[in-house]
Design a protein around this motif. Structure first.
Motif, mmCIF file in Angstrom:
data_model
loop_
_atom_site.group_PDB
_atom_site.id
_atom_site.type_symbol
_atom_site.label_atom_id
_atom_site.label_comp_id
_atom_site.label_asym_id
_atom_site.label_seq_id
_atom_site.Cartn_x
_atom_site.Cartn_y
_atom_site.Cartn_z
ATOM 1 N N VAL A 68 54.970 47.897 28.449
ATOM 2 C CA VAL A 68 53.719 47.138 28.530
ATOM 3 C C VAL A 68 52.532 48.038 28.222
ATOM 4 O O VAL A 68 51.619 47.656 27.481
ATOM 5 C CB VAL A 68 53.574 46.481 29.928
ATOM 6 N N TYR A 69 52.520 49.234 28.762
ATOM 7 C CA TYR A 69 51.440 50.180 28.509
ATOM 8 C C TYR A 69 51.351 50.542 27.024
ATOM 9 O O TYR A 69 50.267 50.583 26.450
ATOM 10 C CB TYR A 69 51.642 51.434 29.359
ATOM 11 N N VAL A 120 52.418 48.768 24.459
ATOM 12 C CA VAL A 120 51.981 47.598 23.684
ATOM 13 C C VAL A 120 50.474 47.383 23.855
ATOM 14 O O VAL A 120 49.778 47.080 22.875
ATOM 15 C CB VAL A 120 52.778 46.345 24.105
ATOM 16 N N LYS A 121 49.960 47.548 25.065
ATOM 17 C CA LYS A 121 48.518 47.406 25.282
ATOM 18 C C LYS A 121 47.729 48.436 24.483
ATOM 19 O O LYS A 121 46.701 48.121 23.897
ATOM 20 C CB LYS A 121 48.173 47.553 26.768
ATOM 21 N N ASN A 122 48.184 49.671 24.465
ATOM 22 C CA ASN A 122 47.489 50.718 23.724
ATOM 23 C C ASN A 122 47.587 50.507 22.218
ATOM 24 O O ASN A 122 46.659 50.854 21.494
ATOM 25 C CB ASN A 122 48.026 52.098 24.088
ATOM 26 N N ARG A 123 48.665 49.937 21.761
ATOM 27 C CA ARG A 123 48.802 49.672 20.324
ATOM 28 C C ARG A 123 47.844 48.567 19.900
ATOM 29 O O ARG A 123 47.282 48.605 18.822
ATOM 30 C CB ARG A 123 50.231 49.273 20.000
ATOM 31 N N LYS A 124 47.631 47.582 20.772
ATOM 32 C CA LYS A 124 46.697 46.497 20.452
ATOM 33 C C LYS A 124 45.255 46.974 20.461
ATOM 34 O O LYS A 124 44.429 46.474 19.714
ATOM 35 C CB LYS A 124 46.859 45.342 21.438
ATOM 36 N N LYS A 125 44.926 47.947 21.303
ATOM 37 C CA LYS A 125 43.557 48.464 21.374
ATOM 38 C C LYS A 125 43.192 49.221 20.099
ATOM 39 O O LYS A 125 42.042 49.244 19.699
ATOM 40 C CB LYS A 125 43.385 49.382 22.576
ATOM 41 N N ARG A 170 50.806 51.439 37.789
ATOM 42 C CA ARG A 170 49.444 50.928 37.597
ATOM 43 C C ARG A 170 48.397 51.920 38.076
ATOM 44 O O ARG A 170 47.282 51.948 37.584
ATOM 45 C CB ARG A 170 49.271 49.599 38.333
#
Length: 101
Positions: A92-93, A95-100, A36
């Motif tokens: 998780v990182y 997936v978060k960047n793909r959603k952004k 994090r």
């Protein structure tokens, strides 16, 4: 010098050694906190941790002193947890960047 035929540390972790789960959870917590702080997806910390776990397996088989075997067991539990935690945080990182995007 012997090579491990079975993975003693992983076997002990999966068969319910409670102390092993505590050290594994500590490894997961350390991986999550460190990931994090620097949230870039990198695979090398998990690979180093897996290598450390294999070294601990090898050490536990070849050195027949109780204190060193116990230390290798505990460090191996921590390394398994660290690798698992780091890989989950990488996913998780990503997936978060793909959603952004």
């Amino acid at each position: 010098m012997r090579w491990p035929r079975d993975l003693m540390i992983l076997w002990n972790l999966l068969n319910g050694q409670f102390g092993g789960w505590i050290f594994c959870a500590a490894g997961i917590l350390a991986a999550v906190l460190l990931h994090r702080r620097d949230p870039k997806a990198r695979l090398w910390p998990a690979l180093v941790s897996v290598f450390l776990w294999l070294v601990c397996e090898f050490t536990g088989i070849n050195i027949q002193r109780y204190a060193i075997e116990l230390l290798a067991l505990l460090v191996g539990f921590f390394a398994i947890g660290y690798a698992a935690g780091w890989l989950v945080m990488d996913v998780v990182y990503l997936v978060k960047n793909r959603k952004k995007k």
